[in-house]
Design an enzyme around this catalytic site. Structure first.
Site, short mmCIF file in Angstrom:
data_model
loop_
_atom_site.label_atom_id
_atom_site.label_comp_id
_atom_site.label_asym_id
_atom_site.label_seq_id
_atom_site.Cartn_x
_atom_site.Cartn_y
_atom_site.Cartn_z
N LYS A 83 0.84 -1.21 0.00
CA LYS A 83 0.00 0.00 0.00
C LYS A 83 0.87 1.26 0.00
O LYS A 83 0.65 2.18 -0.78
CB LYS A 83 -0.91 0.01 1.24
CG LYS A 83 -1.57 1.35 1.51
CD LYS A 83 -2.47 1.32 2.72
CE LYS A 83 -1.84 1.75 4.00
NZ LYS A 83 -1.53 3.20 4.12
N ASN A 84 1.86 1.27 0.87
CA ASN A 84 2.64 2.50 1.02
C ASN A 84 3.63 2.71 -0.12
O ASN A 84 4.24 3.78 -0.22
CB ASN A 84 3.37 2.51 2.37
CG ASN A 84 2.41 2.76 3.51
OD1 ASN A 84 1.24 3.03 3.28
ND2 ASN A 84 2.91 2.66 4.73
N CYS A 130 -5.68 8.43 9.16
CA CYS A 130 -5.84 7.85 10.49
C CYS A 130 -5.59 8.91 11.56
O CYS A 130 -4.70 9.75 11.41
CB CYS A 130 -4.81 6.74 10.71
SG CYS A 130 -5.25 5.20 9.92
N ARG A 176 0.02 14.92 12.49
CA ARG A 176 0.48 14.74 11.11
C ARG A 176 0.51 16.04 10.30
O ARG A 176 -0.20 16.19 9.29
CB ARG A 176 -0.34 13.66 10.41
CG ARG A 176 -0.32 12.37 11.20
CD ARG A 176 -0.97 11.23 10.49
NE ARG A 176 -0.06 10.51 9.62
CZ ARG A 176 -0.36 9.38 9.01
NH1 ARG A 176 -1.54 8.85 9.15
NH2 ARG A 176 0.50 8.78 8.22
N ASP A 228 4.07 1.12 12.15
CA ASP A 228 2.90 0.45 11.58
C ASP A 228 2.76 -1.00 12.06
O ASP A 228 1.76 -1.65 11.75
CB ASP A 228 2.95 0.47 10.04
CG ASP A 228 2.61 1.85 9.48
OD1 ASP A 228 2.22 2.73 10.26
OD2 ASP A 228 2.76 2.04 8.25
N ARG A 231 -9.05 0.02 4.37
CA ARG A 231 -8.18 1.01 3.73
C ARG A 231 -6.84 0.39 3.34
O ARG A 231 -6.23 0.80 2.35
CB ARG A 231 -7.88 2.16 4.70
CG ARG A 231 -8.94 3.19 4.85
CD ARG A 231 -8.41 4.36 5.64
NE ARG A 231 -7.04 4.61 5.27
CZ ARG A 231 -6.05 4.90 6.10
NH1 ARG A 231 -6.28 5.03 7.38
NH2 ARG A 231 -4.83 5.10 5.66
C1 UD1 Z 1 4.06 7.07 6.15
C2 UD1 Z 1 3.20 5.84 5.97
C3 UD1 Z 1 2.56 5.42 7.30
C4 UD1 Z 1 3.64 5.27 8.37
C5 UD1 Z 1 4.54 6.49 8.44
C6 UD1 Z 1 5.72 6.31 9.38
C7 UD1 Z 1 2.44 6.07 3.68
C8 UD1 Z 1 1.29 6.32 2.76
N1 UD1 Z 1 2.15 6.12 5.00
O1 UD1 Z 1 3.19 8.11 6.59
O2 UD1 Z 1 1.88 4.19 7.10
O3 UD1 Z 1 3.02 5.07 9.62
O4 UD1 Z 1 5.06 6.80 7.13
O5 UD1 Z 1 6.46 5.20 9.02
O6 UD1 Z 1 3.53 5.77 3.28
N2 UD1 Z 1 5.80 14.99 10.34
C9 UD1 Z 1 5.91 16.33 10.64
N3 UD1 Z 1 5.83 17.21 9.59
C10 UD1 Z 1 5.66 16.82 8.30
C11 UD1 Z 1 5.57 15.43 8.02
C12 UD1 Z 1 5.64 14.53 9.07
O7 UD1 Z 1 6.05 16.72 11.79
O8 UD1 Z 1 5.62 17.67 7.41
C13 UD1 Z 1 5.85 14.00 11.47
C14 UD1 Z 1 4.53 13.25 11.61
O9 UD1 Z 1 3.59 14.00 12.34
C15 UD1 Z 1 4.99 12.00 12.32
C16 UD1 Z 1 6.38 11.77 11.74
O10 UD1 Z 1 6.78 13.00 11.17
O11 UD1 Z 1 5.07 12.23 13.70
C17 UD1 Z 1 6.44 10.67 10.71
O12 UD1 Z 1 5.57 10.97 9.65
P1 UD1 Z 1 5.86 10.58 8.13
O13 UD1 Z 1 7.13 9.79 8.06
O14 UD1 Z 1 5.75 11.80 7.31
O15 UD1 Z 1 4.64 9.64 7.84
P2 UD1 Z 1 3.71 9.62 6.55
O16 UD1 Z 1 4.52 9.83 5.33
O17 UD1 Z 1 2.51 10.46 6.78
#
Ligand code: UD1
Length: 417
Positions: free
Chosen positions: A22-23, A116, A121, A304, A396
């Site tokens: 998925k990711n 979620c 986020r 995850d 999802r």
């Molecule tokens: C992706 C995965 C999700 C997984 C996560 C962490 C996908 C579609 N989803 O989510 O399943 O749980 O990686 O392995 O690939 N953050 C900030 N600012 C930002 C972006 C992120 O503070 O601009 C923080 C987030 O709030 C969180 C952390 O960084 O605490 C990790 O988030 P991130 O690695 O960005 O996760 P996703 O890409 O949303």
């Protein structure tokens, strides 16, 4: 509303095949916007998030066709660069199209994403990266808006190795002049898959999987056929399901390197793991014991997999400590697991889990995707019946999980129970 009914206390046995990731597929679908050719994706799982991403690309003007696990995407005639709120809210990953729209059309307007409820986020790292590349970014009326002013390759230092920000910045840098270097980049396997996909279309990217990624801008990307990598979180979930039921399961279509932390932690509990050429066998036993876990960016233990391991550790001898470092609100499965008799205490981002030799079936709610998976696992271990509601979260991200578990002998039914 449909629910899952799980009756437990039966060791899982047999063989199961893991679907495409998925990711990996979600950013790849978003990256299709960069291409003016035909894209054929193989091994695409049957997931609600993929339907949402397809719907979003169609709103932009893409032509999409799905036959079994093959998805064909053509973004030649994209007409709109706006992702409206009703679609963006459905899924966090909807934000991934922003970098691609900026790079190809020099403009994008994307409503703040949903997803979620496991943490706040924010999008700050994505937007900071776009600004560094010379895109003008404004935020108003619930939308993130971007325009290319003097977009060109730059050096970007991420404050945190965010998966989504790394992917979005790669896409935003692919079609602009000059060289971009992303430092402190996320190293997840899905980023390597995105790099491979983009390079086959004509991009010049290297370093994915390391903490520095280098992107040389090109002027155009063409079509490609690509097979997506197996889903390491689905694989980990079935590994935990085998262990929690003290079963014996062979899992096909996995990349061992991608699931190293899950293998290591299962071995620490005392489960037996046997690696074969393209699969893995997990044999659980009654002597399994506690272990400590801290979630970390890849190659650390994945956030995850945290809820599924919380369920598993609730059933083994001894006390385990589990620390969640990635998301600040990712313990929503704890009250549901407690309903089933689990002994879990929370102190901030730390969970203290005392293993019990039985859990009891109860009516519980899937509060998010992986929380839902944890409840299924707990249900498989419990005496009596577990009724899980809010299946939309589970659907999802898991490709027919109840049918796959059924083939392993689980007593699990989906319906209006
Ligand atoms: C992706 C995965 C999700 C997984 C996560 C962490 C996908 C579609 N989803 O989510 O399943 O749980 O990686 O392995 O690939 N953050 C900030 N600012 C930002 C972006 C992120 O503070 O601009 C923080 C987030 O709030 C969180 C952390 O960084 O605490 C990790 O988030 P991130 O690695 O960005 O996760 P996703 O890409 O949303």
């Amino acid at each position: 509303m449909e629910k899952l009914l799980v009756r437990g206390y039966k060791p899982l046995k047999g063989q199961v095949r893991i679907s495409g990731s998925k990711n990996a597929i979600l950013p790849i679908m978003a990256a299709s916007v960069l291409s003016s050719g035909e894209i054929i994706l193989n091994g695409v799982p049957d997931l609600e998030d993929i339907k949402v991403m397809s719907e979003m690309l169609e709103i932009l003007g893409a032509k999409i066709h799905r036959q079994n696990d093959v998805l064909t995407i053509n973004c030649t005639d994209i007409k709109s660069c706006e992702v409206p709120e009703h679609i963006s809210r459905k899924m966090r990953a909807s934000n991934l199209v922003m970098g691609a729209l900026l790079a190809r059309f020099g403009k994008a307007r994307v409503a703040y994403p949903g997803g979620c409820a496991i943490g706040s986020r924010p999008m700050d790292l994505h937007l900071k990266g776009f600004r560094n590349l010379g895109y003008e970014i404004t935020e108003e009326f619930g939308y993130m808006q971007g325009r290319a002013i003097n977009a060109e390759g730059k050096e970007i230092m991420l404050d945190f190795p965010s998966v989504g920000a790394t992917e979005n910045i790669i896409m935003a840098a692919t079609l602009i002049p000059g060289t971009t270097i992303i430092r402190n980049a996320a190293r997840e396997p899905e980023i390597i898959d995105l790099q491979n996909f983009l390079n086959r279309m004509g991009a010049k990217i290297r370093g994915a999987g390391l903490d520095s990624i280098r992107i040389e801008g090109v002027t155009r990307l063409g079509g490609v056929e690509h097979t997506v990598i197996p889903d390491r979180i689905e694989a980990g979930t079935f590994m935990a399901a085998a262990a929690i039921t003290r079963g014996d399961v062979y899992i096909e279509n996995v990349v061992h390197e991608h699931i190293q932390p899950t293998i290591a932690k299962l071995r620490e509990t005392g489960a037996e793991i046997i690696l074969t050429n393209c699969g893995i066998r997990i044999i659980g036993n009654r002597k399994m014991r506690s272990t400590d876990i801290k979630t970390m960016p890849y190659p650390g233990f994945p956030t995850d997999m945290q809820p599924q391991f919380m369920a598993l550790l609730s059933t083994v001898k001894g006390t385990s400590i589990l620390v969640e470092t990635i998301f600040e609100n990712r313990f929503m499965h704890v009250p549901e697991l407690r309903r089933m008799g689990a002994d879990i205490k929370i102190e901030g981002r730390v969970a203290i889990i005392k293993g019990k030799n039985r859990l009891e079936g109860a009516a519980v709610e899937a509060t998010d995707l992986r929380a839902g998976a944890a409840l299924i696992l707990a249900g498989l271990f419990s005496e009596g019946e577990t009724k899980i509601s809010r299946l939309e979260h589970i659907e999802r991200g898991y490709d027919n999980i109840h049918l796959k578990l059924k083939t392993l002998g689980a007593d699990i039914t989906k319906g209006n129970i």
